[in-house]
Scaffold this motif. Structure first.
Motif, short mmCIF file in Angstrom:
data_model
loop_
_atom_site.label_atom_id
_atom_site.label_comp_id
_atom_site.label_asym_id
_atom_site.label_seq_id
_atom_site.Cartn_x
_atom_site.Cartn_y
_atom_site.Cartn_z
N ASP A 144 0.81 -1.22 0.00
CA ASP A 144 0.00 0.00 0.00
C ASP A 144 0.84 1.28 0.00
O ASP A 144 0.41 2.29 -0.53
N THR A 145 2.00 1.24 0.63
CA THR A 145 2.84 2.44 0.76
C THR A 145 4.29 2.07 0.49
O THR A 145 4.67 0.89 0.45
N ILE A 146 5.12 3.11 0.35
CA ILE A 146 6.55 2.88 0.17
C ILE A 146 7.13 2.15 1.38
O ILE A 146 8.01 1.28 1.24
N ASP A 147 6.63 2.45 2.58
CA ASP A 147 7.12 1.75 3.78
C ASP A 147 6.80 0.26 3.71
O ASP A 147 7.60 -0.58 4.15
N ASP A 148 5.64 -0.07 3.16
CA ASP A 148 5.27 -1.48 3.01
C ASP A 148 6.18 -2.19 2.01
O ASP A 148 6.54 -3.36 2.21
N VAL A 149 6.55 -1.49 0.94
CA VAL A 149 7.47 -2.08 -0.04
C VAL A 149 8.81 -2.35 0.63
O VAL A 149 9.39 -3.44 0.48
N MET A 150 9.32 -1.36 1.37
CA MET A 150 10.61 -1.52 2.04
C MET A 150 10.57 -2.66 3.06
O MET A 150 11.52 -3.43 3.19
N HIS A 151 9.45 -2.78 3.79
CA HIS A 151 9.32 -3.85 4.78
C HIS A 151 9.32 -5.21 4.08
O HIS A 151 9.97 -6.17 4.56
N LEU A 157 11.50 -10.69 2.60
CA LEU A 157 12.40 -11.36 1.65
C LEU A 157 13.85 -11.32 2.10
O LEU A 157 14.72 -11.89 1.43
N ARG A 158 14.12 -10.62 3.21
CA ARG A 158 15.44 -10.61 3.84
C ARG A 158 16.56 -10.17 2.90
O ARG A 158 17.64 -10.75 2.86
N LEU A 159 16.28 -9.12 2.14
CA LEU A 159 17.32 -8.54 1.29
C LEU A 159 18.21 -7.64 2.13
O LEU A 159 17.73 -6.87 2.96
N HIS A 163 21.53 -4.50 -1.48
CA HIS A 163 20.73 -4.97 -2.62
C HIS A 163 19.49 -4.09 -2.81
O HIS A 163 19.10 -3.80 -3.96
N ILE A 164 18.87 -3.66 -1.74
CA ILE A 164 17.69 -2.80 -1.85
C ILE A 164 18.07 -1.46 -2.47
O ILE A 164 17.30 -0.88 -3.24
N ARG A 165 19.26 -0.95 -2.16
CA ARG A 165 19.69 0.35 -2.70
C ARG A 165 19.87 0.32 -4.21
O ARG A 165 19.96 1.37 -4.85
N SER A 203 21.11 2.04 6.73
CA SER A 203 19.89 2.78 6.41
C SER A 203 19.55 2.67 4.93
O SER A 203 20.43 2.56 4.07
N ILE A 204 18.26 2.69 4.66
CA ILE A 204 17.75 2.70 3.28
C ILE A 204 16.86 3.93 3.16
O ILE A 204 15.91 4.09 3.93
#
Length: 278
Positions: A144-151, A157-159, A163-165, A203-204
């Motif tokens: 629903d939100t960018i925070d949800d994507v990051m979570h 998925l334990r990235l 890798h997320i950056r 931090s991301i």
């Protein structure tokens, strides 16, 4: 197995929508504005990875597949698409002798645990780590939100943060209000800051490029300072970046007049832009 050359299979595997729309048509429907679309165009031309996120309540017709397909038109002409086969994917394309990771996008219909034709768990994790090998990824998710994507990326998925950056653009879309017909909006467009903060190495930082204002149904955009940082992150001179962005915004404003040009018209406009710049 999945054959992406077959239009029926692309539809069955949720790689194509029932009613394809161009980005110009999406702007004409007021789902997003020309300024946001022009910026996304410029970033995709510089091969950033892409996630299109939609509601966690899986509403049919919210537009993730339509949006993702429309944005693929902005990729450089020489781009190769590698279609993923969900939980059956073995990543054999990475072992092809003539594969060029820099010009290859790995396209996944969805990262979720809803169906075997989607990716989840270790398969999804391996897929989302491809940018670390020089590839680029484009996919959709339920969030629903960018925070949800990051979570989802960091915890489900334990990235690892590095890798997320590398995952570039995150666009959250959804349905605004309860009116009929539904109003689809790009609620937010973020770019994940690729550089490590020495003081906070884990931090991301998703940087907001465009946010939908529900009060007056408009879009708020990143300021010049942030855009200057963005230019540096994708390796462009600041002045060149702003000039290229202005040309793309003007083009999107033109092609989205009325009901907007279709996919072929959008392709022609992109081709014309590249010819003028060359």
């Amino acid at each position: 197995m999945f054959d992406p050359r077959d239009p029926y299979e692309r539809y069955y595997w949720h790689y194509e929508s029932r009613r394809p729309l161009s980005v110009a048509e999406i702007i004409a429907l007021q789902s997003v504005d020309a300024e946001t679309a022009g910026l996304v165009w410029l970033l995709l031309e510089h091969r950033v990875s892409l996630t299109v996120a939609g509601p966690t309540d899986p509403q049919p017709g919210v537009g993730k597949t339509t949006t993702l397909n429309a944005l693929l038109q902005f990729l450089p002409e020489e781009t190769a698409l590698a279609y993923m086969s969900g939980m059956y994917e073995n990543f054999s394309f990475t072992r092809l002798p003539d594969i060029n990771p820099d010009t290859t996008y790995a396209l996944c219909n969805e990262v979720s645990d809803h169906l075997p034709i989607y990716m989840w768990g270790r398969i999804a994790r391996r897929y989302l780590m491809l940018p670390g090998q020089g590839y680029h990824v484009a996919t959709s998710v339920h969030a629903d939100t960018i925070d949800d994507v990051m979570h989802m990326y960091q915890h489900d998925l334990r990235l690892a943060p590095e890798h997320i950056r590398r995952l570039g653009l995150i666009i959250n879309i959804g349905l605004a209000g309860r009116s009929y017909p539904a109003r689809r909006r790009w609620f937010s467009t973020h770019f994940i800051q690729p550089h490590v903060d020495p003081e906070r190495p884990d931090s991301i930082v998703p940087v907001p490029l465009s946010l939908w204002n529900s009060f007056d149904d408009t879009f708020e955009h990143a300021d010049e300072s942030l855009l200057n940082d963005l230019a540096g992150w994708i390796g462009m001179d600041t002045q060149e970046f702003h000039q290229a962005l202005a040309r793309r915004i003007a083009c999107m404003q033109e092609v989205s007049q009325g009901s907007g040009v279709d996919m072929q018209g959008m392709f022609d406009a992109i081709t014309e832009m590249h010819e003028k710049e060359s």
